[in-house]
Design a protein around this motif. Structure first.
Motif, short mmCIF file in Angstrom:
data_model
loop_
_atom_site.label_atom_id
_atom_site.label_comp_id
_atom_site.label_asym_id
_atom_site.label_seq_id
_atom_site.Cartn_x
_atom_site.Cartn_y
_atom_site.Cartn_z
N LYS A 31 48.91 25.10 38.22
CA LYS A 31 49.73 25.32 38.35
C LYS A 31 49.99 27.02 37.44
O LYS A 31 50.44 26.58 35.75
CB LYS A 31 51.28 25.16 38.87
CG LYS A 31 51.99 25.93 39.61
CD LYS A 31 51.87 26.62 40.75
CE LYS A 31 52.81 27.22 41.36
NZ LYS A 31 51.91 28.17 42.27
N CYS A 32 49.25 28.27 37.63
CA CYS A 32 49.73 29.26 37.10
C CYS A 32 50.97 29.96 37.05
O CYS A 32 50.69 30.47 38.58
CB CYS A 32 48.61 30.03 37.04
SG CYS A 32 48.55 31.51 35.77
N CYS A 69 49.55 34.13 30.81
CA CYS A 69 50.68 33.46 31.44
C CYS A 69 51.31 32.09 30.71
O CYS A 69 51.16 31.97 29.45
CB CYS A 69 50.06 32.85 32.63
SG CYS A 69 49.04 30.93 31.93
N THR A 85 51.30 31.86 43.57
CA THR A 85 50.55 33.09 42.70
C THR A 85 49.20 33.62 43.37
O THR A 85 48.49 33.33 43.23
CB THR A 85 50.38 32.72 41.03
OG1 THR A 85 51.55 32.27 40.64
CG2 THR A 85 49.75 33.36 40.18
N TYR A 144 42.73 36.99 33.10
CA TYR A 144 42.82 37.05 34.61
C TYR A 144 41.63 37.91 35.19
O TYR A 144 41.33 38.64 33.85
CB TYR A 144 43.71 37.62 35.32
CG TYR A 144 44.79 37.08 34.98
CD1 TYR A 144 45.32 36.25 35.58
CD2 TYR A 144 46.01 37.57 33.89
CE1 TYR A 144 46.53 35.54 35.83
CE2 TYR A 144 46.66 36.73 33.25
CZ TYR A 144 47.10 35.53 34.60
OH TYR A 144 49.33 35.33 34.21
N CYS A 203 43.93 28.05 33.62
CA CYS A 203 44.50 27.12 34.34
C CYS A 203 43.37 26.86 35.99
O CYS A 203 43.66 25.73 36.77
CB CYS A 203 45.82 28.20 35.24
SG CYS A 203 46.98 27.94 34.19
N ARG A 204 42.87 28.14 36.25
CA ARG A 204 41.75 27.76 37.41
C ARG A 204 41.08 26.24 37.00
O ARG A 204 40.51 25.59 37.56
CB ARG A 204 40.84 28.95 37.71
CG ARG A 204 40.90 29.04 38.79
CD ARG A 204 39.32 30.56 39.23
NE ARG A 204 40.60 31.49 39.13
CZ ARG A 204 40.95 31.43 40.62
NH1 ARG A 204 40.28 31.09 41.55
NH2 ARG A 204 41.81 33.04 40.63
N ALA A 258 44.96 33.49 39.60
CA ALA A 258 45.71 32.64 37.92
C ALA A 258 44.31 32.98 37.79
O ALA A 258 43.59 33.37 37.73
CB ALA A 258 45.15 31.02 39.09
#
Length: 69
Positions: free
Chosen positions: A40-41, A48, A27, A60, A34-35, A30
């Protein structure tokens, strides 16, 4: 009548997929959730899959090259 082709052979492309290992797509960016959780984004916009499933706002943030130095 049967659904078998007259040549007697089937055309399946799944053998090529099964013989090669699956490589996960990377991706580009992320989301913050997720980060932070190191998940896993999937990178879907505007939300997402992980944030959508949990009901969290998906944000984001741009990652600048200046921050990596």
């Amino acid at each position: 009548m049967s659904s078998v082709p007259s040549s007697g052979q089937y055309n399946y492309n799944s053998t090529d997929d099964a013989s090669s290992p699956r490589v996960p797509r990377r991706t580009a960016m992320a989301c913050q959730f997720c980060r932070g959780r190191k998940l896993k984004c999937d990178g879907s916009r505007p939300s997402c899959g992980n944030c959508n499933r949990r009901g969290y706002p998906c944000v984001y943030a741009p990652v600048g090259s200046e921050q990596q130095k």
